[in-house]
Design a protein around this motif. Structure first.
Motif, short mmCIF file in Angstrom:
data_model
loop_
_atom_site.label_atom_id
_atom_site.label_comp_id
_atom_site.label_asym_id
_atom_site.label_seq_id
_atom_site.Cartn_x
_atom_site.Cartn_y
_atom_site.Cartn_z
N PHE A 39 0.85 -1.18 0.00
CA PHE A 39 0.00 0.00 0.00
C PHE A 39 0.89 1.23 0.00
O PHE A 39 1.78 1.35 0.85
CB PHE A 39 -0.89 0.06 1.25
CG PHE A 39 -1.98 -0.95 1.26
CD1 PHE A 39 -3.16 -0.74 0.55
CD2 PHE A 39 -1.87 -2.12 1.99
CE1 PHE A 39 -4.18 -1.67 0.57
CE2 PHE A 39 -2.88 -3.06 2.03
CZ PHE A 39 -4.05 -2.83 1.30
N ALA A 40 0.64 2.13 -0.93
CA ALA A 40 1.34 3.42 -0.96
C ALA A 40 0.28 4.49 -0.72
O ALA A 40 -0.57 4.73 -1.59
CB ALA A 40 2.03 3.63 -2.31
N VAL A 47 3.68 3.84 3.78
CA VAL A 47 3.82 2.61 3.00
C VAL A 47 3.66 1.44 3.96
O VAL A 47 4.27 1.39 5.02
CB VAL A 47 5.19 2.52 2.29
CG1 VAL A 47 5.38 1.16 1.65
CG2 VAL A 47 5.33 3.63 1.26
N LEU A 48 2.80 0.50 3.56
CA LEU A 48 2.63 -0.74 4.29
C LEU A 48 2.82 -1.89 3.31
O LEU A 48 2.37 -1.81 2.17
CB LEU A 48 1.23 -0.86 4.90
CG LEU A 48 0.83 0.14 5.97
CD1 LEU A 48 -0.61 -0.11 6.40
CD2 LEU A 48 1.75 0.06 7.17
N VAL A 49 3.46 -2.95 3.76
CA VAL A 49 3.60 -4.16 2.97
C VAL A 49 2.99 -5.30 3.77
O VAL A 49 3.36 -5.53 4.92
CB VAL A 49 5.09 -4.46 2.63
CG1 VAL A 49 5.21 -5.77 1.87
CG2 VAL A 49 5.70 -3.31 1.84
N TYR A 58 4.37 -5.02 7.46
CA TYR A 58 5.58 -4.22 7.56
C TYR A 58 5.25 -2.76 7.28
O TYR A 58 4.49 -2.45 6.36
CB TYR A 58 6.63 -4.69 6.55
CG TYR A 58 7.05 -6.13 6.73
CD1 TYR A 58 8.03 -6.49 7.64
CD2 TYR A 58 6.44 -7.13 5.98
CE1 TYR A 58 8.40 -7.81 7.81
CE2 TYR A 58 6.81 -8.46 6.14
CZ TYR A 58 7.78 -8.79 7.05
OH TYR A 58 8.15 -10.10 7.22
N GLN A 59 5.86 -1.88 8.04
CA GLN A 59 5.72 -0.45 7.80
C GLN A 59 6.93 0.00 7.01
O GLN A 59 8.07 -0.28 7.37
CB GLN A 59 5.64 0.29 9.13
CG GLN A 59 5.39 1.78 8.99
CD GLN A 59 5.10 2.42 10.34
OE1 GLN A 59 4.52 1.79 11.22
NE2 GLN A 59 5.48 3.67 10.48
N GLY A 60 6.70 0.68 5.89
CA GLY A 60 7.79 1.12 5.03
C GLY A 60 8.16 0.05 4.03
O GLY A 60 7.59 -1.04 4.01
N ASP A 61 9.13 0.38 3.19
CA ASP A 61 9.54 -0.53 2.13
C ASP A 61 10.72 -1.41 2.53
O ASP A 61 11.31 -2.07 1.68
CB ASP A 61 9.91 0.26 0.87
CG ASP A 61 8.70 0.59 0.02
OD1 ASP A 61 7.79 -0.25 -0.06
OD2 ASP A 61 8.68 1.69 -0.56
N PRO A 67 6.40 -6.97 -4.14
CA PRO A 67 4.94 -7.05 -4.08
C PRO A 67 4.32 -7.71 -5.31
O PRO A 67 4.81 -7.54 -6.43
CB PRO A 67 4.49 -5.59 -3.97
CG PRO A 67 5.63 -4.78 -4.45
CD PRO A 67 6.88 -5.60 -4.25
N SER A 68 3.26 -8.47 -5.07
CA SER A 68 2.44 -9.02 -6.16
C SER A 68 1.61 -7.90 -6.77
O SER A 68 1.28 -7.95 -7.96
CB SER A 68 1.48 -10.08 -5.62
OG SER A 68 2.14 -11.01 -4.80
#
Length: 134
Positions: A39-40, A47-49, A58-61, A67-68
């Motif tokens: 998510f951006a 940013v969340l992954v 996860y917070q940030g990249d 990412p799919s």
């Protein structure tokens, strides 16, 4: 109204995925997808992954994961979505949500979220963030 900062985006949006992972019905379905969703967000920038297969947020990249799919939107849109106020396909068609990657898998997952709308609203209410209710 939107989140104050990236930490709030993590708390509420990331938190609803953590709740979903623990749900007996939804959790296994998310894990089975094996998706890594990024998510951006804007307003505020965040940013969340979400690693569905490993049930991690996860917070940030910095997760190092590829990412799919990446979903880009305002935090306000994500907040409204988790309250059941945003139709994903319509929001994508209108440009409120941009998706890069595996769109079909995301659309298949969308119905699972409906069960979590009341949980998300309760989280906001219990934290005194009724200003975020739409």
């Amino acid at each position: 109204m939107s989140f104050r900062n990236e930490d709030e985006a993590r708390r509420y949006i990331g938190g609803i995925f953590e709740t979903a992972f623990k749900d007996e019905e939804i959790g296994p379905k998310l894990v089975d997808t094996g998706l890594v969703l990024r998510f951006a967000f804007t307003d505020p920038e965040a940013v969340l992954v979400i690693d569905m297969g490993q049930q991690q947020v996860y917070q940030g990249d910095g997760s190092g994961l590829t990412p799919s799919a990446t979903m880009s939107m305002k935090c306000e849109t994500a907040n409204a979505y988790w309250q059941g106020k945003v139709n994903l396909p319509f929001a994508m068609a209108r440009g409120k949500i941009a998706v890069d990657g595996n769109v079909a898998s995301l659309l298949k997952l969308a119905p699972l979220g409906k069960k979590l709308y009341p949980v998300y609203i309760d989280n906001l209410t219990n934290d005194g963030r009724t200003d975020l209710l739409v």
